[in-house]
Write an enzyme that holds these catalytic residues in place. Structure first.
Site, PDB file in Angstrom:
ATOM      1  N   HIS A 156      -1.612  -7.121   5.653  1.00 15.79           N
ATOM      2  CA  HIS A 156      -2.838  -7.200   6.446  1.00 15.79           C
ATOM      3  C   HIS A 156      -2.603  -7.890   7.785  1.00 15.79           C
ATOM      4  CE1 HIS A 156      -5.530  -6.680   2.628  1.00 15.79           C
ATOM      5  NE2 HIS A 156      -4.829  -5.608   2.940  1.00 15.79           N
ATOM      6  N   TYR A 191       0.371  -8.988  -2.810  1.00 18.57           N
ATOM      7  CA  TYR A 191       0.789  -7.706  -2.239  1.00 18.57           C
ATOM      8  C   TYR A 191       2.308  -7.534  -2.308  1.00 18.57           C
ATOM      9  CZ  TYR A 191      -3.817  -6.356  -0.526  1.00 18.57           C
ATOM     10  OH  TYR A 191      -5.136  -5.970  -0.448  1.00 18.57           O
ATOM     11  N   ASN A 249       0.829  -1.205   0.000  1.00 18.87           N
ATOM     12  CA  ASN A 249       0.000   0.000   0.000  1.00 18.87           C
ATOM     13  C   ASN A 249       0.862   1.254   0.000  1.00 18.87           C
ATOM     14  OD1 ASN A 249      -2.390  -1.439  -0.023  1.00 18.87           O
ATOM     15  ND2 ASN A 249      -2.680  -1.349   2.188  1.00 18.87           N
TER      16      ASN A 249
END
Length: 781
Positions: free
Chosen positions: A263, A272, A213
């Protein structure tokens, strides 16, 4: 970011944004590298080169006609759907009520802009196409993406999905955007991403961004800052990248053992982690040689991650599903897709690596590409991917394959093993790692996938998992798992990996070509299912043990020895020489089984087996809200060990690729001996190698463990080698007492202390700070 920072940025207006950033980050403003207008323009053009691949081919080159044709077809479809100036929404089929449509809409505009900027496209340099794309950006901001519109729905679309695509479009069309366009579009991105070091809207409470992210957030801001020539904001976003490749001891990111977690509870190397790798490879290439070049020595961690985090999970060009999380439920994102993305990212990183490293990486990539017989990396390839792969495959560089051996990832409860002609991965869970992850309507029925699911990959059988496995297989009983037949509801345990089992421990050890893993299984859904499970890998085979198996539900409990996707056509399944068909059969105390073109199964202890070879049907919609309802049919060979009694057990060996005669011979003379299989110890011996999981203090084969531990010993004579770990990841030391009178000394590790007693040796291993990584050492006379 503190709300006052968002207010300052919003109130500053587009023209005063650089000054606002300087006020927010005064120390940064004084240290921003110099970058003149020409420098910003060079970076913008370099990014457009990456997006289009225009610098990698000559227009008219027949090799690139297919990707250009596909781009043209996609752009033409989007142009046909794009409304006139002032349209709200931009595309009638993408109403703004669904926040995902914001990302979809701006991606369509970016595709149109990409076609306009791509030499050889029928839209290249077409003024009408360009003007429609520019107008669409203005209309997009006016209609929905502006500082007066609060975020709704999934934050990702507002802060990552839209900013990345919007910034790309701004870069492509930069010469044809007015300064007001750039200021207003930039101000919109700045409103939703006031600081890429953070994520989530202020109403939710902004939090520090991490891992993939963080890279995505920084990428959008970096490109927006280049187009807007905002040096302070660019520098801050670039500086935000450095934390993502630092090793962590908890939470999200890369671990010293090669694990990657996102996560908080999910081993996510293959999606990811891959987003992080691919994003960084592009940004490294973009910024190389500029005043913002990333020269931090810790960047070496990412270089190391290529071999220690990503390469172990690539089998013949496929990214192993055990680290793809909820992506396994996506019809349009198969393991080969993630694998191809990894290969392209590694090839891009190789351009900036030293000559020896670059050659090694490229050789591995060539091996992965050449070995996949199911799907080609060039199927549907973009221009940049096609150019890089073509350069590799037409070079003189020879392919390189992984050497056989094991990779243990205790931080994310995964073990990968490579044999000759096969690879396997065991996916486990613990009080640190969740059963699974679901969310956004994806993978709602994936709760069993980390209960010891054993992914077996065979050379020449690359279609097993990509050929509709996740649409047609029994999601309540994946291969290798021990499961309770109680139907589990969708999203059991909650979304986003929020629930973890309260188990005793999960861990393992590796020594040379031998590997051991163990998991105290606590099943999801509150059924009371528990088991102790062990896997031992050695050249040519792996052994699976289970003990102390039980459930409170009263439902059937079974261990799935195999659940193999045979494709559209059936193959021969034999149990003790008898063929098993669609009607199935149950056998008491079988000796062996064999699946044609898969391998052999040798049963090392009495057990009740159920076997079948029958067609199954299913659709992608059953486990993903966006999946199609098209029914697929595949034949599965299934072997299940049934556990009708409390404290049941099982023991079997798998011989990947073995033929019938080899399997039958192994049943007569097993390659391993089960030494013990109960609630205290699970131990296997193969020649001079002993592998044991001690669940509690116990004694086996002259070894007495004072603590729970995982142990592999090689050698029975005066010189012995050991690998020992603390699978609980909570202890300072673990101790083993070894029977025998010879005084020995420890070599190979300063973490080992040996005290000789009467007829025994007491060996204490310091495991502090190792997080489950085994300590290797020798005991010498």
């Amino acid at each position: 970011m503190h709300p006052s920072r968002r207010t300052l940025l919003q109130g500053a207006g587009a023209a005063g944004l650089a000054g606002a950033v300087a006020l927010l980050f005064p120390s940064l403003a004084a240290a921003v590298p110099g970058l003149e207008t020409e420098g910003f323009e060079n970076l913008r053009r370099r990014w457009v080169d990456q997006l289009t691949g225009r610098d990698l081919y000559t227009p008219g080159d027949a090799l690139f006609q297919d990707p250009i044709t596909r781009l043209d077809e996609e752009a033409a479809e989007h142009l046909a759907l794009l409304g006139p100036a002032g349209a709200d929404p931009l595309f009638a089929d993408l109403p703004w009520e669904r926040e995902a449509n914001l990302t979809a809409a701006i991606r369509r505009v970016t595709t149109i802009a990409t076609a306009w900027a791509t030499p050889g496209s029928r839209f290249h340099d077409d003024p009408g196409t360009r003007d429609r794309a520019v107008q669409a950006l203005r209309d997009f901001r006016a209609a929905t993406y502006h500082p007066d519109q609060p975020e709704y729905g999934n934050w990702w679309h507002w802060e990552i999905g839209v900013p990345r695509a919007l910034a790309d479009a701004m870069a492509i069309l930069g010469d044809h955007l007015s300064q007001q366009d750039i200021d207003l579009l930039g101000a919109s991105i700045d409103y939703y991403v006031p600081d890429p070091w953070e994520q989530f809207p202020a109403s939710r409470g902004r939090q520090t961004s991490e891992g993939a992210n963080r890279v995505d957030l920084c990428q959008g801001v970096i490109i927006r800052s280049i187009v807007g020539q905002d040096a302070p904001r660019l520098a801050h976003a670039v500086d935000g990248l450095t934390p993502v490749w630092q090793h962590v001891e908890g939470g999200n990111g890369f671990y010293e053992d090669g694990s990657f977690i996102q996560h908080g509870t999910i081993g996510y190397t293959g999606t990811y982690g891959l987003v992080l790798l691919a994003g960084l490879s592009k940004l490294f290439a973009l910024l190389a040689g500029s005043p913002h070049d990333i020269t931090d020595p810790s960047r070496e961690n990412l270089t190391r991650a290529v071999e220690h985090s990503f390469a172990p999970f690539l089998h013949e060009g496929q990214m192993m599903d055990a680290v793809r999380g909820r992506a396994v439920s996506r019809e349009t994102e198969r393991s080969i897709d993630n694998g191809s993305t990894a290969i392209e990212a590694i090839l891009r990183l190789a351009d900036a690596a030293d000559e020896q490293t670059a050659a090694h990486w490229r050789a591995l990539c060539r091996g992965w590409i050449e070995d996949n017989a199911f799907t080609s990396i060039l199927d549907g390839a973009s221009i940049p991917r096609l150019a890089r792969v073509n350069d590799l495959l037409t070079s003189d560089l020879a392919a390189r394959r992984h050497a056989p051996g094991a990779h243990l990832f205790p931080a994310m409860d995964r073990l990968v093993y490579r044999g000759e002609g096969w690879s396997a991965c065991v996916a486990m869970c613990s009080d640190r790692i969740a059963w699974y992850e679901c969310g956004n309507g994806e993978n709602d029925h994936g709760a069993q996938t980390s209960q010891g699911m054993t992914y077996l990959y065979l050379t020449g059988d690359d279609g097993h998992f990509d050929d509709e496995f996740w649409a047609t297989s029994d999601l309540q009983g994946p291969p290798g798992t021990t499961v309770d037949a109680t139907p589990l509801p969708p999203r059991v345990g909650g979304q986003w990996g929020s629930a973890v089992p309260e188990n005793e421990w999960t861990g393992g050890a590796v020594l040379d070509e031998f590997a051991l893993a163990g998991q105290h299984l606590v099943g999801p859904g509150g059924t009371g299912l528990t088991a102790r499970k062990t896997w031992f890998f050695l050249p040519g085979a792996y052994v699976a043990l289970g003990s102390d198996i039980g459930s409170d539900s009263g439902a059937e409990v079974r261990t799935v020895v195999e659940h193999r996707n045979l494709g559209a056509q059936s193959r021969q399944l034999l149990v003790d020489g008898g063929e098993v068909g669609a009607d199935g059969t149950e056998i008491e105390s079988p000796r062996w089984a064999h699946i044609e073109a898969v391998g052999g199964y040798v049963f090392l202890a009495p057990q009740h087996l159920r076997a079948s070879c029958r067609e199954r049907e299913g659709s992608w919609s059953r486990n993903n809200a966006k999946g199609s309802d098209v029914l697929h049919h595949r034949v599965y060979a299934t072997l299940e060990s049934l556990h009708p009694e409390a404290a049941s057990s099982y023991a079997y060996a798998v011989l990947p690729g073995a033929d019938v005669s080899t399997t039958r011979a192994a049943a007569d003379d097993p390659p391993v001996e089960v030494v013990r299989n109960d609630d205290a110890v699970q131990a296997v011996r193969a020649g001079q190698v002993l592998a044991a999981n001690f669940w509690s203090p116990a004694r086996v084969q002259g070894l007495t463990a004072d603590d729970p531990l995982c142990l592999i010993r090689r050698g029975n004579g005066p010189d012995q080698r050991y690998a020992i770990s603390d699978p609980t990841q909570r202890r300072d030391t673990v101790t083993v007492t070894i029977a025998g009178g010879a005084v020995r000394r420890a070599a190979g590790s300063d973490r080992v202390q040996v005290v000789a007693g009467r007829g025994e040796l007491r060996v204490t291993v310091d495991v502090r700070g190792l997080a489950g990584v085994p300590v290797e050492f020798s005991l010498l006379r």
